[in-house]
Design a protein around this motif. Structure first.
Motif, mmCIF file in Angstrom:
data_model
loop_
_atom_site.group_PDB
_atom_site.id
_atom_site.type_symbol
_atom_site.label_atom_id
_atom_site.label_comp_id
_atom_site.label_asym_id
_atom_site.label_seq_id
_atom_site.Cartn_x
_atom_site.Cartn_y
_atom_site.Cartn_z
ATOM 1 N N PHE A 151 0.771 -1.313 0.308
ATOM 2 C CA PHE A 151 0.103 0.157 -0.183
ATOM 3 C C PHE A 151 1.133 1.307 -0.190
ATOM 4 O O PHE A 151 -0.158 2.169 -0.294
ATOM 5 N N GLY A 152 2.237 1.437 -0.227
ATOM 6 C CA GLY A 152 2.364 2.596 0.555
ATOM 7 C C GLY A 152 2.573 3.115 1.587
ATOM 8 O O GLY A 152 1.983 3.257 2.040
ATOM 9 N N ALA A 153 1.743 4.568 0.604
ATOM 10 C CA ALA A 153 2.027 6.027 1.939
ATOM 11 C C ALA A 153 -0.302 5.530 2.798
ATOM 12 O O ALA A 153 -0.258 6.448 3.596
ATOM 13 N N ASP A 154 -0.532 4.038 1.881
ATOM 14 C CA ASP A 154 -1.581 3.729 2.432
ATOM 15 C C ASP A 154 -1.017 3.711 3.218
ATOM 16 O O ASP A 154 -2.743 2.493 3.823
ATOM 17 N N ALA A 155 -0.353 2.644 3.782
ATOM 18 C CA ALA A 155 -0.836 1.500 4.724
ATOM 19 C C ALA A 155 -0.713 1.925 5.978
ATOM 20 O O ALA A 155 -0.762 0.759 7.109
ATOM 21 N N ALA A 156 -0.805 2.998 6.138
ATOM 22 C CA ALA A 156 -1.276 3.086 7.756
ATOM 23 C C ALA A 156 -2.115 2.892 8.267
ATOM 24 O O ALA A 156 -3.429 2.076 7.618
ATOM 25 N N GLY A 157 -2.392 2.119 9.544
ATOM 26 C CA GLY A 157 -3.197 1.054 10.195
ATOM 27 C C GLY A 157 -3.201 -0.420 10.439
ATOM 28 O O GLY A 157 -3.569 -1.103 10.641
ATOM 29 N N ILE A 158 -2.595 -0.484 8.262
ATOM 30 C CA ILE A 158 -2.850 -2.275 8.243
ATOM 31 C C ILE A 158 -1.739 -3.085 9.614
ATOM 32 O O ILE A 158 -2.389 -3.918 9.712
ATOM 33 N N VAL A 199 -11.544 -6.727 5.064
ATOM 34 C CA VAL A 199 -11.997 -6.650 4.503
ATOM 35 C C VAL A 199 -13.181 -5.436 4.402
ATOM 36 O O VAL A 199 -12.473 -4.609 2.775
ATOM 37 N N GLU A 200 -13.202 -4.742 5.643
ATOM 38 C CA GLU A 200 -13.978 -3.358 4.781
ATOM 39 C C GLU A 200 -12.529 -2.558 4.582
ATOM 40 O O GLU A 200 -12.513 -1.185 3.714
ATOM 41 N N THR A 201 -12.240 -2.366 5.841
ATOM 42 C CA THR A 201 -11.140 -1.798 5.739
ATOM 43 C C THR A 201 -9.888 -1.488 4.241
ATOM 44 O O THR A 201 -9.492 -0.416 3.444
ATOM 45 N N LEU A 202 -9.798 -2.783 3.618
ATOM 46 C CA LEU A 202 -8.952 -3.085 2.882
ATOM 47 C C LEU A 202 -9.342 -3.017 1.558
ATOM 48 O O LEU A 202 -9.086 -2.177 0.522
ATOM 49 N N THR A 203 -11.073 -2.937 1.503
ATOM 50 C CA THR A 203 -11.716 -2.535 0.285
ATOM 51 C C THR A 203 -12.350 -0.814 0.463
ATOM 52 O O THR A 203 -11.824 -0.590 -1.035
ATOM 53 N N GLY A 204 -11.767 -0.137 1.409
ATOM 54 C CA GLY A 204 -11.957 0.952 1.684
ATOM 55 C C GLY A 204 -10.488 1.938 0.685
ATOM 56 O O GLY A 204 -10.976 2.790 0.227
ATOM 57 N N ILE A 205 -9.450 1.078 1.402
ATOM 58 C CA ILE A 205 -8.320 1.546 0.269
ATOM 59 C C ILE A 205 -8.618 1.770 -0.972
ATOM 60 O O ILE A 205 -7.863 1.983 -1.903
ATOM 61 N N VAL A 206 -8.835 0.380 -1.696
ATOM 62 C CA VAL A 206 -9.035 -0.099 -3.189
ATOM 63 C C VAL A 206 -9.653 1.003 -3.553
ATOM 64 O O VAL A 206 -9.460 1.753 -4.711
ATOM 65 N N ARG A 207 -10.531 1.208 -3.138
ATOM 66 C CA ARG A 207 -11.520 2.878 -3.661
ATOM 67 C C ARG A 207 -11.092 4.064 -3.413
ATOM 68 O O ARG A 207 -11.434 4.026 -4.648
ATOM 69 N N ARG A 208 -10.612 4.204 -2.481
ATOM 70 C CA ARG A 208 -9.994 5.315 -2.578
ATOM 71 C C ARG A 208 -9.647 5.756 -3.846
ATOM 72 O O ARG A 208 -8.873 7.057 -4.096
ATOM 73 N N ARG A 209 -8.303 4.922 -3.681
ATOM 74 C CA ARG A 209 -7.266 4.851 -4.346
ATOM 75 C C ARG A 209 -7.678 4.577 -5.953
ATOM 76 O O ARG A 209 -7.133 5.329 -6.643
ATOM 77 N N ARG A 210 -8.805 4.025 -6.269
ATOM 78 C CA ARG A 210 -8.998 3.677 -7.908
ATOM 79 C C ARG A 210 -9.840 5.002 -7.970
ATOM 80 O O ARG A 210 -9.861 5.398 -9.202
ATOM 81 N N ALA A 211 -10.416 5.761 -7.251
ATOM 82 C CA ALA A 211 -11.089 7.251 -7.548
ATOM 83 C C ALA A 211 -9.918 8.035 -7.345
ATOM 84 O O ALA A 211 -10.155 9.005 -8.095
ATOM 85 N N ALA A 212 -9.065 8.118 -6.784
ATOM 86 C CA ALA A 212 -7.945 9.211 -6.367
ATOM 87 C C ALA A 212 -7.645 9.773 -8.337
ATOM 88 O O ALA A 212 -7.449 8.593 -9.106
ATOM 89 N N SER A 213 -7.146 10.780 -8.345
ATOM 90 C CA SER A 213 -6.204 10.891 -9.362
ATOM 91 C C SER A 213 -4.921 11.430 -8.951
ATOM 92 O O SER A 213 -4.704 11.292 -7.999
#
Length: 426
Positions: A151-158, A199-213
Protein backbone atom coordinates in the motif's frame (compact mmCIF):
# COMPACT_ATOMS: atom_id res chain seq x y z
CA UNK A 1 -7.48 -59.76 0.86
CA UNK A 2 -5.92 -60.50 -2.52
CA UNK A 3 -2.27 -59.66 -3.18
CA UNK A 4 -1.82 -56.02 -4.17
CA UNK A 5 -5.31 -55.05 -3.00
CA UNK A 6 -5.38 -52.20 -0.50
CA UNK A 7 -8.10 -50.98 1.88
CA UNK A 8 -9.80 -47.70 1.14
CA UNK A 9 -8.36 -45.84 4.13
CA UNK A 10 -4.71 -45.84 5.28
CA UNK A 11 -3.88 -47.32 8.69
CA UNK A 12 -3.55 -45.14 11.76
CA UNK A 13 -3.94 -45.05 15.53
CA UNK A 14 -7.41 -45.86 16.84
CA UNK A 15 -7.37 -43.30 19.64
CA UNK A 16 -9.94 -42.85 22.39
CA UNK A 17 -13.48 -44.04 21.70
CA UNK A 18 -14.88 -40.53 22.32
CA UNK A 19 -12.11 -38.01 21.60
CA UNK A 20 -10.15 -40.00 19.03
CA UNK A 21 -6.52 -38.89 18.70
CA UNK A 22 -7.16 -35.23 19.53
CA UNK A 23 -5.92 -35.29 23.14
CA UNK A 24 -2.69 -37.14 22.39
CA UNK A 25 -2.00 -35.04 19.31
CA UNK A 26 -2.56 -31.72 21.06
CA UNK A 27 -0.32 -32.76 23.96
CA UNK A 28 2.71 -33.38 21.69
CA UNK A 29 1.98 -32.81 18.04
CA UNK A 30 5.33 -33.60 16.49
CA UNK A 31 5.95 -36.52 18.87
CA UNK A 32 2.59 -38.00 17.88
CA UNK A 33 3.32 -37.57 14.15
CA UNK A 34 6.82 -39.04 14.41
CA UNK A 35 5.46 -42.12 16.18
CA UNK A 36 2.68 -42.58 13.63
CA UNK A 37 5.14 -42.14 10.78
CA UNK A 38 7.34 -44.89 12.20
CA UNK A 39 4.43 -47.25 12.87
CA UNK A 40 2.15 -46.67 9.88
CA UNK A 41 4.31 -45.31 7.07
CA UNK A 42 4.27 -42.24 4.84
CA UNK A 43 0.46 -42.00 4.71
CA UNK A 44 -1.61 -42.59 7.82
CA UNK A 45 -5.08 -41.74 9.09
CA UNK A 46 -5.73 -39.35 11.95
CA UNK A 47 -9.49 -39.78 11.92
CA UNK A 48 -12.14 -40.79 9.42
CA UNK A 49 -11.76 -37.54 7.44
CA UNK A 50 -8.06 -36.69 7.82
CA UNK A 51 -4.84 -38.29 6.59
CA UNK A 52 -1.23 -37.18 7.05
CA UNK A 53 1.32 -37.38 4.22
CA UNK A 54 5.09 -37.49 4.86
CA UNK A 55 6.44 -38.51 1.46
CA UNK A 56 7.81 -35.82 -0.89
CA UNK A 57 6.55 -37.38 -4.12
CA UNK A 58 3.05 -37.86 -2.74
CA UNK A 59 3.08 -34.34 -1.32
CA UNK A 60 4.01 -32.94 -4.73
CA UNK A 61 1.29 -35.05 -6.31
CA UNK A 62 -1.34 -33.54 -4.02
CA UNK A 63 0.01 -30.02 -4.50
CA UNK A 64 0.07 -30.44 -8.28
CA UNK A 65 -3.61 -31.46 -8.22
CA UNK A 66 -4.67 -28.39 -6.26
CA UNK A 67 -7.48 -26.47 -8.02
CA UNK A 68 -8.70 -29.76 -9.48
CA UNK A 69 -8.96 -32.74 -7.14
CA UNK A 70 -8.04 -30.59 -4.12
CA UNK A 71 -8.61 -27.07 -2.87
CA UNK A 72 -6.41 -25.08 -0.52
CA UNK A 73 -6.87 -24.86 3.23
CA UNK A 74 -10.25 -23.48 4.15
CA UNK A 75 -10.89 -20.70 6.63
CA UNK A 76 -11.99 -21.62 10.15
CA UNK A 77 -15.45 -23.22 10.16
CA UNK A 78 -14.96 -24.56 6.64
CA UNK A 79 -17.47 -27.16 5.49
CA UNK A 80 -18.70 -28.86 2.33
CA UNK A 81 -20.31 -25.75 0.77
CA UNK A 82 -17.04 -23.90 1.35
CA UNK A 83 -15.21 -26.63 -0.57
CA UNK A 84 -17.52 -26.12 -3.52
CA UNK A 85 -17.11 -22.36 -3.37
CA UNK A 86 -13.32 -22.65 -3.10
CA UNK A 87 -13.28 -24.80 -6.23
CA UNK A 88 -15.46 -22.31 -8.11
CA UNK A 89 -13.19 -19.41 -7.13
CA UNK A 90 -9.94 -21.22 -8.01
CA UNK A 91 -9.92 -20.04 -11.63
CA UNK A 92 -10.48 -16.40 -10.63
CA UNK A 93 -7.76 -16.65 -8.00
CA UNK A 94 -5.28 -18.15 -10.48
CA UNK A 95 -6.02 -15.29 -12.87
CA UNK A 96 -5.32 -12.81 -10.07
CA UNK A 97 -2.07 -14.62 -9.26
CA UNK A 98 -0.89 -14.25 -12.85
CA UNK A 99 -1.77 -10.57 -12.71
CA UNK A 100 0.08 -9.84 -9.50
CA UNK A 101 3.15 -11.95 -10.26
CA UNK A 102 5.15 -9.11 -11.91
CA UNK A 103 4.83 -7.20 -8.65
CA UNK A 104 6.30 -10.04 -6.61
CA UNK A 105 9.03 -11.43 -8.85
CA UNK A 106 12.77 -11.17 -8.24
CA UNK A 107 13.17 -7.76 -9.89
CA UNK A 108 10.26 -6.23 -7.98
CA UNK A 109 11.42 -7.74 -4.69
CA UNK A 110 14.95 -6.44 -5.26
CA UNK A 111 13.63 -2.95 -5.95
CA UNK A 112 12.26 -2.88 -2.40
CA UNK A 113 15.61 -3.71 -0.74
CA UNK A 114 16.33 -0.22 0.54
CA UNK A 115 12.87 0.20 2.04
CA UNK A 116 13.08 -3.26 3.65
CA UNK A 117 16.35 -2.33 5.35
CA UNK A 118 14.96 1.02 6.51
CA UNK A 119 11.97 -0.65 8.13
CA UNK A 120 14.13 -3.34 9.74
CA UNK A 121 16.48 -0.70 11.16
CA UNK A 122 13.57 1.30 12.54
CA UNK A 123 12.05 -1.69 14.32
CA UNK A 124 15.29 -3.10 15.73
CA UNK A 125 16.67 0.30 16.75
CA UNK A 126 13.54 0.78 18.86
CA UNK A 127 14.61 -2.11 21.08
CA UNK A 128 17.63 -0.02 22.24
CA UNK A 129 19.51 -3.07 23.51
CA UNK A 130 16.61 -4.09 25.77
CA UNK A 131 15.60 -7.71 26.27
CA UNK A 132 12.54 -8.28 24.08
CA UNK A 133 10.17 -10.99 22.97
CA UNK A 134 11.64 -11.79 19.57
CA UNK A 135 8.39 -12.89 17.94
CA UNK A 136 6.75 -9.56 18.81
CA UNK A 137 9.63 -7.60 17.29
CA UNK A 138 9.75 -9.66 14.12
CA UNK A 139 6.00 -9.51 13.65
CA UNK A 140 6.26 -5.75 13.94
CA UNK A 141 8.90 -5.68 11.19
CA UNK A 142 7.13 -8.04 8.79
CA UNK A 143 3.76 -6.31 9.30
CA UNK A 144 5.25 -2.94 8.35
CA UNK A 145 7.26 -4.44 5.47
CA UNK A 146 4.37 -6.22 3.78
CA UNK A 147 1.93 -3.36 4.40
CA UNK A 148 4.37 -0.88 2.88
CA UNK A 149 4.98 -3.19 -0.10
CA UNK A 150 1.26 -3.51 -0.79
CA UNK A 151 0.00 0.00 0.00
CA UNK A 152 2.92 2.44 0.21
CA UNK A 153 1.68 5.71 1.70
CA UNK A 154 -1.74 4.15 2.41
CA UNK A 155 -0.29 1.53 4.78
CA UNK A 156 -1.13 3.39 8.00
CA UNK A 157 -3.16 1.21 10.35
CA UNK A 158 -2.57 -2.00 8.40
CA UNK A 159 0.18 -3.41 10.70
CA UNK A 160 -2.11 -3.13 13.74
CA UNK A 161 -4.91 -4.82 11.80
CA UNK A 162 -2.59 -7.66 10.81
CA UNK A 163 -1.57 -8.16 14.44
CA UNK A 164 -5.23 -8.37 15.43
CA UNK A 165 -5.85 -10.98 12.73
CA UNK A 166 -3.07 -13.14 14.18
CA UNK A 167 -4.53 -12.78 17.64
CA UNK A 168 -8.03 -13.88 16.65
CA UNK A 169 -6.82 -16.95 14.73
CA UNK A 170 -4.48 -18.15 17.51
CA UNK A 171 -7.23 -19.91 19.53
CA UNK A 172 -8.10 -22.04 16.52
CA UNK A 173 -4.56 -23.43 16.29
CA UNK A 174 -4.30 -24.33 19.98
CA UNK A 175 -6.56 -27.37 19.61
CA UNK A 176 -7.49 -29.66 16.74
CA UNK A 177 -11.09 -29.81 17.98
CA UNK A 178 -13.29 -26.96 16.78
CA UNK A 179 -16.84 -26.02 17.70
CA UNK A 180 -19.19 -25.17 14.80
CA UNK A 181 -19.49 -21.55 13.72
CA UNK A 182 -22.95 -21.09 15.24
CA UNK A 183 -21.70 -22.00 18.73
CA UNK A 184 -21.84 -18.73 20.75
CA UNK A 185 -18.19 -18.50 21.82
CA UNK A 186 -16.47 -15.12 22.32
CA UNK A 187 -13.59 -16.20 20.08
CA UNK A 188 -16.06 -16.90 17.25
CA UNK A 189 -17.67 -13.49 17.55
CA UNK A 190 -14.28 -11.77 17.69
CA UNK A 191 -13.00 -13.70 14.67
CA UNK A 192 -15.92 -12.67 12.48
CA UNK A 193 -15.77 -9.08 13.75
CA UNK A 194 -12.07 -8.71 12.89
CA UNK A 195 -12.50 -10.47 9.55
CA UNK A 196 -15.32 -8.11 8.61
CA UNK A 197 -13.33 -5.03 9.65
CA UNK A 198 -10.29 -6.26 7.69
CA UNK A 199 -12.26 -6.70 4.48
CA UNK A 200 -13.96 -3.33 4.94
CA UNK A 201 -10.65 -1.57 5.57
CA UNK A 202 -8.91 -3.07 2.56
CA UNK A 203 -11.91 -2.47 0.32
CA UNK A 204 -12.01 1.16 1.44
CA UNK A 205 -8.36 1.67 0.51
CA UNK A 206 -8.91 0.02 -2.88
CA UNK A 207 -11.92 2.21 -3.68
CA UNK A 208 -10.23 5.44 -2.55
CA UNK A 209 -7.16 4.68 -4.60
CA UNK A 210 -9.25 3.76 -7.65
CA UNK A 211 -11.11 7.06 -7.43
CA UNK A 212 -7.98 9.16 -6.87
CA UNK A 213 -6.38 11.23 -9.59
CA UNK A 214 -2.73 12.05 -10.07
CA UNK A 215 0.37 10.01 -10.89
CA UNK A 216 0.15 6.29 -10.06
CA UNK A 217 1.74 4.98 -6.87
CA UNK A 218 4.60 2.51 -6.95
CA UNK A 219 3.21 -0.36 -4.89
CA UNK A 220 1.39 -3.64 -5.38
CA UNK A 221 -2.06 -2.07 -5.20
CA UNK A 222 -1.15 0.26 -8.05
CA UNK A 223 -0.17 -2.71 -10.20
CA UNK A 224 -3.47 -4.48 -9.48
CA UNK A 225 -5.48 -1.38 -10.31
CA UNK A 226 -3.64 -0.89 -13.60
CA UNK A 227 -4.76 -4.24 -15.04
CA UNK A 228 -6.81 -4.15 -18.22
CA UNK A 229 -9.56 -5.32 -18.15
CA UNK A 230 -9.96 -4.07 -14.57
CA UNK A 231 -10.18 -6.49 -11.66
CA UNK A 232 -13.19 -6.21 -9.38
CA UNK A 233 -12.79 -4.60 -5.97
CA UNK A 234 -13.52 -8.00 -4.43
CA UNK A 235 -10.72 -9.69 -6.39
CA UNK A 236 -8.20 -6.94 -5.59
CA UNK A 237 -9.11 -7.00 -1.91
CA UNK A 238 -8.99 -10.80 -1.66
CA UNK A 239 -5.60 -10.91 -3.40
CA UNK A 240 -4.12 -8.25 -1.14
CA UNK A 241 -5.54 -9.89 1.97
CA UNK A 242 -3.92 -13.21 1.07
CA UNK A 243 -0.55 -11.57 0.47
CA UNK A 244 -0.76 -9.54 3.69
CA UNK A 245 -1.58 -12.56 5.84
CA UNK A 246 1.09 -14.75 4.28
CA UNK A 247 3.70 -11.99 4.33
CA UNK A 248 3.23 -11.25 8.03
CA UNK A 249 3.13 -14.27 10.32
CA UNK A 250 5.16 -16.71 8.22
CA UNK A 251 8.37 -14.68 7.70
CA UNK A 252 8.14 -13.40 11.28
CA UNK A 253 8.21 -16.96 12.57
CA UNK A 254 11.19 -17.76 10.33
CA UNK A 255 13.10 -14.75 11.67
CA UNK A 256 12.60 -15.93 15.24
CA UNK A 257 14.33 -19.19 14.31
CA UNK A 258 17.09 -17.19 12.59
CA UNK A 259 17.66 -15.14 15.75
CA UNK A 260 17.84 -18.30 17.85
CA UNK A 261 20.47 -19.85 15.60
CA UNK A 262 22.56 -16.67 15.57
CA UNK A 263 22.37 -16.42 19.35
CA UNK A 264 23.63 -20.00 19.61
CA UNK A 265 26.38 -19.57 16.98
CA UNK A 266 28.60 -16.49 17.48
CA UNK A 267 30.98 -17.81 14.83
CA UNK A 268 28.19 -17.83 12.25
CA UNK A 269 27.31 -14.28 13.23
CA UNK A 270 30.93 -13.25 12.60
CA UNK A 271 30.95 -15.00 9.22
CA UNK A 272 27.81 -13.14 8.20
CA UNK A 273 29.43 -9.83 9.16
CA UNK A 274 32.32 -10.64 6.85
CA UNK A 275 30.02 -11.18 3.88
CA UNK A 276 30.54 -8.31 1.42
CA UNK A 277 27.85 -5.68 1.27
CA UNK A 278 27.65 -2.06 0.23
CA UNK A 279 28.37 -0.14 3.40
CA UNK A 280 25.18 1.07 5.07
CA UNK A 281 23.16 0.71 1.88
CA UNK A 282 21.30 -2.47 0.92
CA UNK A 283 23.66 -4.92 -0.75
CA UNK A 284 23.62 -4.77 -4.51
CA UNK A 285 24.88 -8.33 -4.91
CA UNK A 286 23.45 -11.58 -3.62
CA UNK A 287 24.26 -12.60 -0.06
CA UNK A 288 25.00 -16.32 -0.45
CA UNK A 289 25.77 -17.04 3.21
CA UNK A 290 22.81 -15.11 4.58
CA UNK A 291 20.56 -16.79 2.03
CA UNK A 292 21.99 -20.20 2.96
CA UNK A 293 21.24 -19.52 6.63
CA UNK A 294 17.66 -18.63 5.74
CA UNK A 295 17.21 -21.70 3.54
CA UNK A 296 18.56 -23.97 6.27
CA UNK A 297 16.30 -22.41 8.88
CA UNK A 298 13.35 -22.96 6.55
CA UNK A 299 14.40 -26.60 6.17
CA UNK A 300 14.80 -27.34 9.89
CA UNK A 301 12.00 -25.10 11.13
CA UNK A 302 9.50 -24.49 8.32
CA UNK A 303 6.97 -21.95 9.66
CA UNK A 304 4.28 -23.69 7.60
CA UNK A 305 5.05 -27.07 9.10
CA UNK A 306 1.73 -28.50 7.91
CA UNK A 307 -0.07 -27.75 4.65
CA UNK A 308 -3.72 -28.68 4.26
CA UNK A 309 -5.47 -29.67 1.06
CA UNK A 310 -9.15 -30.61 1.01
CA UNK A 311 -10.48 -33.13 -1.50
CA UNK A 312 -13.05 -31.54 -3.78
CA UNK A 313 -13.85 -34.82 -5.53
CA UNK A 314 -13.04 -38.47 -4.98
CA UNK A 315 -9.25 -38.72 -4.95
CA UNK A 316 -6.38 -41.01 -4.03
CA UNK A 317 -3.09 -40.45 -2.25
CA UNK A 318 -0.57 -43.24 -2.60
CA UNK A 319 -3.34 -45.65 -3.53
CA UNK A 320 -5.52 -44.73 -0.54
CA UNK A 321 -8.98 -43.31 -1.11
CA UNK A 322 -10.21 -39.86 -0.08
CA UNK A 323 -13.79 -38.67 -0.27
CA UNK A 324 -14.95 -35.12 -1.02
CA UNK A 325 -14.33 -33.02 2.08
CA UNK A 326 -11.52 -35.25 3.39
CA UNK A 327 -8.29 -33.47 4.29
CA UNK A 328 -4.72 -34.37 3.36
CA UNK A 329 -2.22 -32.78 5.74
CA UNK A 330 1.22 -32.59 4.12
CA UNK A 331 4.10 -32.42 6.58
CA UNK A 332 7.19 -30.47 5.37
CA UNK A 333 8.72 -30.76 8.85
CA UNK A 334 8.97 -34.55 8.66
CA UNK A 335 9.89 -34.56 4.97
CA UNK A 336 12.68 -32.04 5.45
CA UNK A 337 14.17 -34.03 8.35
CA UNK A 338 13.88 -37.47 6.77
CA UNK A 339 17.26 -39.28 6.53
CA UNK A 340 16.10 -40.91 3.30
CA UNK A 341 16.39 -37.52 1.58
CA UNK A 342 18.81 -35.52 3.74
CA UNK A 343 22.23 -36.34 5.19
CA UNK A 344 22.56 -35.39 8.86
CA UNK A 345 18.92 -34.27 8.73
CA UNK A 346 18.70 -32.82 12.26
CA UNK A 347 21.94 -30.86 12.01
CA UNK A 348 21.93 -27.14 11.25
CA UNK A 349 24.33 -26.78 8.30
CA UNK A 350 24.04 -23.78 5.95
CA UNK A 351 26.94 -25.29 4.00
CA UNK A 352 24.58 -27.79 2.39
CA UNK A 353 23.22 -24.84 0.35
CA UNK A 354 26.61 -23.83 -1.05
CA UNK A 355 26.92 -23.56 -4.81
CA UNK A 356 27.43 -26.95 -6.41
CA UNK A 357 26.09 -28.98 -3.48
CA UNK A 358 23.28 -31.35 -4.47
CA UNK A 359 20.01 -30.68 -2.65
CA UNK A 360 16.94 -32.96 -2.84
CA UNK A 361 14.64 -30.27 -4.17
CA UNK A 362 11.46 -32.35 -4.08
CA UNK A 363 12.03 -32.89 -0.37
CA UNK A 364 12.19 -29.14 0.29
CA UNK A 365 8.76 -27.55 0.61
CA UNK A 366 8.88 -24.43 2.81
CA UNK A 367 6.77 -22.50 0.28
CA UNK A 368 4.71 -25.40 -1.02
CA UNK A 369 4.66 -26.37 -4.71
CA UNK A 370 2.31 -26.75 -7.64
CA UNK A 371 -0.14 -24.14 -8.95
CA UNK A 372 -0.71 -22.68 -5.47
CA UNK A 373 2.95 -22.36 -4.47
CA UNK A 374 3.41 -19.37 -2.17
CA UNK A 375 2.91 -16.28 -4.32
CA UNK A 376 5.30 -14.20 -2.23
CA UNK A 377 8.09 -16.76 -1.88
CA UNK A 378 10.64 -14.68 -3.81
CA UNK A 379 9.81 -11.55 -1.83
CA UNK A 380 9.86 -13.43 1.47
CA UNK A 381 13.23 -15.06 0.78
CA UNK A 382 14.70 -11.69 -0.18
CA UNK A 383 13.36 -9.95 2.92
CA UNK A 384 14.52 -12.76 5.22
CA UNK A 385 17.98 -12.72 3.67
CA UNK A 386 18.33 -8.95 4.03
CA UNK A 387 17.07 -9.02 7.63
CA UNK A 388 19.50 -11.81 8.53
CA UNK A 389 22.44 -9.96 7.02
CA UNK A 390 21.43 -6.64 8.55
CA UNK A 391 21.01 -8.17 12.00
CA UNK A 392 24.52 -9.61 11.87
CA UNK A 393 26.04 -6.39 10.52
CA UNK A 394 24.58 -4.11 13.16
CA UNK A 395 24.10 -6.16 16.33
CA UNK A 396 25.45 -8.76 18.68
CA UNK A 397 22.64 -11.17 19.55
CA UNK A 398 22.29 -12.26 23.17
CA UNK A 399 19.56 -14.57 24.40
CA UNK A 400 18.97 -15.93 27.92
CA UNK A 401 16.83 -18.85 26.74
CA UNK A 402 17.99 -19.76 23.21
CA UNK A 403 18.95 -23.27 24.33
CA UNK A 404 15.57 -23.93 25.96
CA UNK A 405 13.17 -22.14 23.58
CA UNK A 406 11.78 -25.25 21.92
CA UNK A 407 9.83 -25.06 18.64
CA UNK A 408 6.11 -24.62 19.17
CA UNK A 409 4.00 -26.74 16.85
CA UNK A 410 0.80 -24.73 16.71
CA UNK A 411 0.00 -22.16 14.01
CA UNK A 412 3.38 -21.08 12.65
CA UNK A 413 6.43 -23.00 13.81
CA UNK A 414 8.80 -20.83 15.87
CA UNK A 415 10.81 -21.14 19.09
CA UNK A 416 8.35 -20.59 21.93
CA UNK A 417 8.97 -17.56 24.10
CA UNK A 418 12.39 -16.70 22.68
CA UNK A 419 13.84 -13.57 24.27
CA UNK A 420 16.91 -11.68 23.10
CA UNK A 421 18.85 -8.45 23.24
CA UNK A 422 20.07 -6.85 20.03
CA UNK A 423 23.17 -5.05 21.26
CA UNK A 424 24.38 -2.40 18.78
CA UNK A 425 27.95 -2.82 17.60
CA UNK A 426 30.16 0.15 18.42
Amino acid sequence: MADGERPGRPPGPRGHWLTGNTTEYDADRIGFLRRCHREYGDVFSFDERTVFVADPDLAHEVLARTNHSFVTELAPFGNRPDVDRAAEEAEAWMSARRTVWPGLNRAAAGAADRRTVELFDTVTDATAGREVDVLTVMRDFTAHAVADYCFGADAAGIPALLAENLDVTAPFTATSFQFPAWFPLPRHRRFFRVHRRTVETLTGIVRRRRAASGPPDRDLLALLLAVDPPLSDHTVTATLRGILMGGHGIPAAALVSVVRELALRPRLLADLRAEPGDGDAPPTARLPLAEAVVREVLRLYPPVWLMTRTAHADATVGGWSLRPGDEALLNPYLIQRDPRWWSRPDEFDPGRWAAGCPVPGRAYLPFGAGPRVCLGSTLALRQLTLATSRLAQRFTVESPNATTAAPRFLGRLAPAGLRARFVPRT
